[in-house]
Design a protein around this motif. Structure first.
Motif, PDB file in Angstrom:
ATOM      1  N   ASN A 272      97.326  23.311  19.873  1.00  0.00           N
ATOM      2  CA  ASN A 272      98.338  22.546  20.083  1.00  0.00           C
ATOM      3  C   ASN A 272      98.353  21.408  19.044  1.00  0.00           C
ATOM      4  N   ALA A 273      97.367  21.034  18.327  1.00  0.00           N
ATOM      5  CA  ALA A 273      97.165  19.911  17.264  1.00  0.00           C
ATOM      6  C   ALA A 273      97.988  20.006  16.136  1.00  0.00           C
ATOM      7  N   SER A 274      98.173  19.302  15.169  1.00  0.00           N
ATOM      8  CA  SER A 274      98.551  19.348  13.947  1.00  0.00           C
ATOM      9  C   SER A 274      97.671  20.105  12.995  1.00  0.00           C
ATOM     10  N   ALA A 275      98.376  21.085  12.214  1.00  0.00           N
ATOM     11  CA  ALA A 275      97.545  21.961  11.623  1.00  0.00           C
ATOM     12  C   ALA A 275      96.745  21.370  10.623  1.00  0.00           C
ATOM     13  N   THR A 300      98.234  24.524  14.824  1.00  0.00           N
ATOM     14  CA  THR A 300      99.045  25.751  14.520  1.00  0.00           C
ATOM     15  C   THR A 300     100.189  25.391  13.505  1.00  0.00           C
ATOM     16  N   LEU A 301     100.118  26.070  12.449  1.00  0.00           N
ATOM     17  CA  LEU A 301     101.168  25.646  11.186  1.00  0.00           C
ATOM     18  C   LEU A 301     102.477  26.514  11.430  1.00  0.00           C
ATOM     19  N   LYS A 302     103.384  25.925  11.256  1.00  0.00           N
ATOM     20  CA  LYS A 302     104.632  26.384  11.605  1.00  0.00           C
ATOM     21  C   LYS A 302     105.658  26.318  10.402  1.00  0.00           C
ATOM     22  N   ASP A 305     107.235  22.744   8.531  1.00  0.00           N
ATOM     23  CA  ASP A 305     106.142  21.655   8.465  1.00  0.00           C
ATOM     24  C   ASP A 305     106.207  21.000   7.310  1.00  0.00           C
ATOM     25  N   ILE A 306     106.021  19.902   7.213  1.00  0.00           N
ATOM     26  CA  ILE A 306     105.716  19.095   5.947  1.00  0.00           C
ATOM     27  C   ILE A 306     104.406  19.092   5.670  1.00  0.00           C
ATOM     28  N   VAL A 307     103.505  19.380   4.510  1.00  0.00           N
ATOM     29  CA  VAL A 307     102.194  19.812   4.385  1.00  0.00           C
ATOM     30  C   VAL A 307     101.754  19.228   3.070  1.00  0.00           C
ATOM     31  N   VAL A 308     100.573  18.502   3.319  1.00  0.00           N
ATOM     32  CA  VAL A 308      99.823  18.005   2.115  1.00  0.00           C
ATOM     33  C   VAL A 308      98.735  18.831   1.751  1.00  0.00           C
ATOM     34  N   VAL A 309      98.556  19.413   0.474  1.00  0.00           N
ATOM     35  CA  VAL A 309      97.841  20.327   0.164  1.00  0.00           C
ATOM     36  C   VAL A 309      97.184  19.713  -1.242  1.00  0.00           C
ATOM     37  N   GLY A 310      95.909  19.288  -0.949  1.00  0.00           N
ATOM     38  CA  GLY A 310      95.200  18.928  -2.408  1.00  0.00           C
ATOM     39  C   GLY A 310      95.894  17.474  -2.794  1.00  0.00           C
ATOM     40  N   LEU A 351      94.669  21.283   3.508  1.00  0.00           N
ATOM     41  CA  LEU A 351      95.913  21.308   3.855  1.00  0.00           C
ATOM     42  C   LEU A 351      95.813  20.326   5.280  1.00  0.00           C
ATOM     43  N   SER A 352      96.945  19.530   5.511  1.00  0.00           N
ATOM     44  CA  SER A 352      97.217  18.766   6.619  1.00  0.00           C
ATOM     45  C   SER A 352      98.550  18.685   6.615  1.00  0.00           C
ATOM     46  N   VAL A 353      98.972  18.582   8.061  1.00  0.00           N
ATOM     47  CA  VAL A 353     100.385  18.299   8.221  1.00  0.00           C
ATOM     48  C   VAL A 353     101.001  17.056   8.439  1.00  0.00           C
ATOM     49  N   ALA A 354     101.950  16.579   7.837  1.00  0.00           N
ATOM     50  CA  ALA A 354     102.533  15.115   7.885  1.00  0.00           C
ATOM     51  C   ALA A 354     103.840  15.076   8.747  1.00  0.00           C
ATOM     52  N   VAL A 355     104.133  13.912   9.395  1.00  0.00           N
ATOM     53  CA  VAL A 355     105.222  13.802  10.136  1.00  0.00           C
ATOM     54  C   VAL A 355     106.258  13.613   9.307  1.00  0.00           C
ATOM     55  N   ASN A 356     106.335  13.141   8.225  1.00  0.00           N
ATOM     56  CA  ASN A 356     107.525  12.972   7.216  1.00  0.00           C
ATOM     57  C   ASN A 356     106.954  12.850   5.938  1.00  0.00           C
ATOM     58  N   GLU A 357     107.687  12.672   4.804  1.00  0.00           N
ATOM     59  CA  GLU A 357     107.338  12.448   3.531  1.00  0.00           C
ATOM     60  C   GLU A 357     106.613  11.063   3.224  1.00  0.00           C
TER      61      GLU A 357
END
Length: 589
Positions: A272-275, A300-302, A305-310, A351-357
């Protein structure tokens, strides 16, 4: 006399140092644990009526008696204690959360059956579609046994494994080390063992090709013991399973043992956490654009989602599972190919999930600030004093095998209360890119004894600020590391090779002077550099540069891919085919 008695009665004997020993241990390992020279240990064993060489395995009783001879108390180490000690702090926080599938990497020597074993596990025919049976890319696959899933990373050996660690990602929970029963332990097997150990990942050994006539599995077990992997049936805690990928023998037994080790590792995650996750494959697809295969580690990645990768961020537009089917979400330990990134990330990028840009940009800046400092001999004492460094990891490369043991023993004896010294990998030959990658991943340094460094490795070490030291005399090597631990070392004058060029022609410049017509192969030729002339792989001369030209013009530098002319102050005897190295020297930090 009575006063002497009174003094002795009030003095308590100092407590003996205590070590924990496994049920069986090699003489080499025991020497390192007791911090005694192997020769002294072997001599003491002989006094105790036991003839043993450095690679021989002895039981706990004999090892404990020998430890007592050196004034050290030995206590039995609980079976599987190594695996239990590997539990990471975050696991304590996750222990009330659902279990997740283990992530497994298969490593071993080339041609020992890694791909065929994975093929047998997945019951597909990956190898038939790969040129020469060599894994061409990194993939991830899930299999199910007894209702439980296992995720396999199909990596091309320990290079990709370490590349992930070098970028700060721990992608693997368990390593399956494949050793062919007919070949035994080979150089790449040793490297795989060292890389898995440096990562703190438990090892399960698959002794493969047991269906071949005349193979001797006991020989492989002895070789494993020589490397400190004492198998369970010999009283150790390393699981070894006989397999035949070709005949599908031992596959279920191997998978059941993976689940057993996973149970000990106690792997949990919060769906249930941010991926969060790690990139295990990335490419530019000509039809779809940037595509990255991500292993989700927590949350869980959906899609959406806005993701930060590297060092990039983007929005997940679509996801695909390991069978190519489109999916809407990926839970912990699940691999998923994602679309929507603006560029191709690097393997090992997290990889981390962000709420917005806005939060995505903030995460990017935080990652840059948190990059760990590298370890160098010059700054080692200060790093120890500040508590930033508690262990010194060393990659040791020598010219011959016989040099490794005395250097290893001497370096390990330099350990103090505040610092342990680990030789996490040793071998012969030049320092390679793989050695530098291991140093990056382990926050260590590289020591070369009477050996060189490959050009690619030098560039990588310079870029990542990895300390690479070269020595030709053992006592100077030990003395300098000892000084570093005490804060007495002077800053090293470090040599940086800025470029390499090949001599394509030789021109007369009058009065017996010659100019080399060069083509710059890599880097740059810069005015003011010192120039080393290499012929047949050996240094011929080193001289200051007195001229650098492009056609008739004097220039400050000539970049890779261009031609120029070079004149040296103290060297004239150029030959076509010579390689010129352009060198700059600076003090190390």
């Amino acid at each position: 006399m009575s006063e002497e008695k009174r003094d002795s009665s009030t003095n308590t004997a100092p407590a003996r140092p205590v070590v924990e020993l496994p049920p069986a241990i090699s003489v080499r390992q025991l020497s390192a644990t007791l911090r005694q020279h192997p020769i002294e240990v072997i001599k003491q064993l002989m006094r105790n009526g036991m003839m043993a060489n450095i690679n021989e395995v002895i039981d706990f009783e004999a090892a404990a008696k020998l430890a007592a001879d050196f004034g050290i108390e030995a206590r039995p180490q609980a079976v599987r204690s190594a695996a239990l000690k590997r539990k990471r702090p975050e696991q304590e926080e996750l222990k009330n959360l659902p279990l997740r599938p283990p992530v497994v990497t298969i490593m071993g020597h080339v041609d020992h059956g890694k791909t065929r074993l994975l093929d047998a596990i997945r019951q597909t025919h990956v190898m038939e579609s790969e040129a020469g049976g060599i894994t061409q890319h990194i993939g991830a696959y899930q299999v199910e046994i007894k209702g439980q899933k296992i995720t396999f990373l199909d990596t091309p050996g320990h290079e990709a494994f370490t590349a992930m660690r070098a970028r700060g990602a721990r992608a693997t929970d368990i390593t399956i080390l494949v050793v062919a029963a007919d070949d035994g332990i080979m150089p790449q097997t040793l490297e795989a063992i060292d890389h898995a150990r440096a990562a703190g990942v438990p090892i399960i050994v698959a002794i493969n090709k047991i269906d071949k006539p005349g193979v001797n599995a006991d020989r492989v077990k002895q070789q494993l013991a020589d490397q400190g992997l004492v198998i369970e049936e010999w009283g150790g805690d390393t699981i070894a399973v006989g397999t035949s990928a070709k005949e599908r023998i031992g596959i279920d037994d191997l998978l059941e043992n993976v689940l057993l080790v996973a149970e000990i590792e106690d792997l949990h995650a919060d769906p249930n956490a941010s991926a969060t996750g790690v990139v295990i494959e990335a490419e530019m697809d000509k039809n779809r654009g940037a595509m990255a295969t991500v292993l989700v580690q927590n949350g869980t990645l959906k899609v959406g989602d806005i993701v930060v990768v590297g060092d990039i961020f983007g929005k997940v537009k679509a996801m695909f599972n390991d069978q190519g089917k489109q999916i809407r979400k990926a839970e912990p330990s699940t691999p998923a190919a994602i679309l929507g990134l603006p560029a191709v990330p690097g393997v090992g990028d997290t990889l981390s999930v962000a709420v917005n840009e806005r939060q995505a940009r903030q995460l990017l800046s935080e990652r840059t600030a948190k990059k760990p400092a590298t370890v160098s001999l010059a700054s080692l004492h200060d790093q120890i004093a500040s508590g930033k460094v508690k262990e010194l990891n060393i990659i040791l490369k020598t010219d011959v095998q016989g040099s490794i043991e005395p250097i290893r023993t001497s370096l390990e004896k330099l350990a103090t209360e505040n610092l342990t010294v680990h030789i996490i990998h040793s071998g012969t030959g030049n320092v390679t890119e793989n050695d530098i990658m291991l140093a990056i991943a382990s926050h260590g340094l590289v020591i070369g004894f009477s050996t060189g460094i490959e050009s690619g490795a030098q560039r990588l070490a310079d870029a990542e600020k990895i300390d690479v030291r070269h020595y030709d005399i053992i006592y100077k090597l030990i003395e300098e590391v000892d000084k570093a631990l005490k804060g007495l070392i002077e800053p090293e004058i470090k040599e940086i090779i800025e470029g390499r060029a090949e001599v394509r022609a030789v021109f007369s410049a009058g009065k017996k002077a010659n100019v080399a017509g060069i083509y710059v192969l890599e880097g740059k030729a810069a005015r003011g550099a010192r120039v080393r002339v290499m012929r047949g792989g050996e240094a011929l001369a080193e001289s200051p540069m007195i001229s650098l030209r492009r056609f008739k013009d004097d220039v400050r530098e000539v970049l890779a891919g261009f031609e120029g002319g070079v004149g040296l102050e103290t060297f004239n005897e150029f030959q076509v085919g010579d390689v010129l190295e352009f060198i700059r020297k600076e003090k190390s930090a």
